[in-house]
Write a protein that holds these residues in place. Structure first.
Motif, PDB file in Angstrom:
ATOM      1  N   SER A  30       0.823  -1.206   0.000  1.00 26.32           N
ATOM      2  CA  SER A  30       0.000   0.000   0.000  1.00 26.32           C
ATOM      3  C   SER A  30       0.859   1.259   0.000  1.00 26.32           C
TER       4      SER A  30
ATOM      5  N   SER B 142       1.406   3.950  -3.063  1.00 29.42           N
ATOM      6  CA  SER B 142       1.149   5.352  -2.735  1.00 29.42           C
ATOM      7  C   SER B 142       2.322   6.233  -3.137  1.00 29.42           C
TER       8      SER B 142
ATOM      9  N   LYS C  35      -4.180  12.271  -1.522  1.00 32.01           N
ATOM     10  CA  LYS C  35      -5.424  12.208  -0.760  1.00 32.01           C
ATOM     11  C   LYS C  35      -6.414  11.259  -1.409  1.00 32.01           C
TER      12      LYS C  35
ATOM     13  N   LEU D  95      -5.145   7.483  -1.171  1.00 28.87           N
ATOM     14  CA  LEU D  95      -5.309   6.941   0.173  1.00 28.87           C
ATOM     15  C   LEU D  95      -6.779   6.691   0.483  1.00 28.87           C
ATOM     16  N   LYS D  96      -7.640   7.549  -0.047  1.00 28.37           N
ATOM     17  CA  LYS D  96      -9.078   7.413   0.194  1.00 28.37           C
ATOM     18  C   LYS D  96      -9.615   6.123  -0.403  1.00 28.37           C
TER      19      LYS D  96
ATOM     20  N   CYS E  49      -7.994   3.479  -0.944  1.00 32.25           N
ATOM     21  CA  CYS E  49      -7.338   2.314  -0.346  1.00 32.25           C
ATOM     22  C   CYS E  49      -7.909   1.936   1.016  1.00 32.25           C
ATOM     23  N   ILE E  50      -8.592   2.865   1.658  1.00 30.96           N
ATOM     24  CA  ILE E  50      -9.038   2.647   3.039  1.00 30.96           C
ATOM     25  C   ILE E  50      -9.900   1.393   3.177  1.00 30.96           C
TER      26      ILE E  50
ATOM     27  N   SER F 251      -8.562  -2.240   4.603  1.00 36.96           N
ATOM     28  CA  SER F 251      -9.184  -2.605   5.883  1.00 36.96           C
ATOM     29  C   SER F 251      -9.773  -4.002   5.820  1.00 36.96           C
TER      30      SER F 251
END
Length: 249
Positions: A14, A18, A34, A37-38, A40-41, A45
């Motif tokens: 990850s 990034s 931004k 990362l959004k 990928c959350i 998870s």
């Protein structure tokens, strides 16, 4: 130990992706980081959560509870088909003229890349991590769930194409993907962790493909609207169907 190593590898992957994403010159660096990362959350998870509960007492107890509810002899083949429903929805919407994000070729390109990469990762993990299925099968192919990774790949393609024009259609794919994962557990073919990681892989790979799509933009059929290539996936075989839409007179 392999499960823990996979967890660390997932986190490392990850951060690596990034870092690569930040080199993009098309989008500003701050916004790009931004946005990446959004997206990928959720998938990261799901993957992390699945890895952490794999082989845990919670997972075993959960499987027993499911069996008590649906019955230990529950069996259905519906999950073999529900994973493909989002793709049927995608091309049915194209035929009916529902406005999509991309041209049909870009849809086919992104779908093919997502399917191939997702399958590669899923089956590599299956072969590397020998995990017995809940039903006791000795094939060691339980982790992660290929049905689920496939279903969520297809659902995410549908979501990305229609989230801006037809939200109800866009989100409907996830209903069928979730149903597929649930049925895999109810069929006693997969543990909860198998399904969670499969879903995370399918979503993550597809989101990354769409994130980098503006960079690798290539469409030799940009002006062609009445021809559609539909990817076909059958176990280890890949191919295409050619669909030609005839104009009405």
């Amino acid at each position: 130990m392999r499960i823990r190593e996979l967890f660390l590898a997932t986190i490392l992957l990850s951060f690596t992706i990034s870092a690569i994403a930040q080199t993009d010159t098309i989008i500003s660096k701050s916004r790009q980081k931004k946005d990446f990362l959004k997206i990928c959350i959720l998938p990261v998870s799901l993957i992390a959560g699945g890895i952490l509960i794999s082989n845990s007492n919670f997972e075993k107890s959960f499987q027993e509870d499911v069996g008590n509810v649906v019955g230990n002899d529950f069996s259905t083949t519906v999950d073999n088909y529900t994973r493909y429903v989002p793709i049927v929805e995608l091309y049915a919407a194209d035929v009916m003229g529902v406005k999509a994000k991309n041209h049909w070729f870009d849809q086919a390109k992104n779908l093919t890349l997502s399917i191939v990469i997702t399958d590669f990762i899923t089956f590599k993990l299956k072969n590397h991590i020998y995990k017995t299925r809940p039903n006791g099968s000795s094939d060691g192919q339980s982790f992660p769930s290929a049905h689920t990774s496939s279903a969520f790949t297809n659902a995410t393609i549908l979501f990305e194409e229609f989230k801006g024009t037809s939200p109800l259609l866009a989100y409907s794919g996830y209903v069928f993907a979730t149903t597929t994962g649930g049925l895999r557990i109810m069929n006693n073919a997969h543990w909860l962790s198998d399904v969670l990681v499969g879903a995370g892989i399918g979503i993550l790979v597809t989101e990354v493909i769409y994130f980098f799509d503006p960079i690798i933009k290539w469409n030799p059929f940009e002006k062609t609207k009445n021809v559609t290539l539909i990817p076909e996936v059958d176990n280890d075989q890949y191919g295409f169907y050619l669909c030609i839409r005839l104009k009405s007179f």
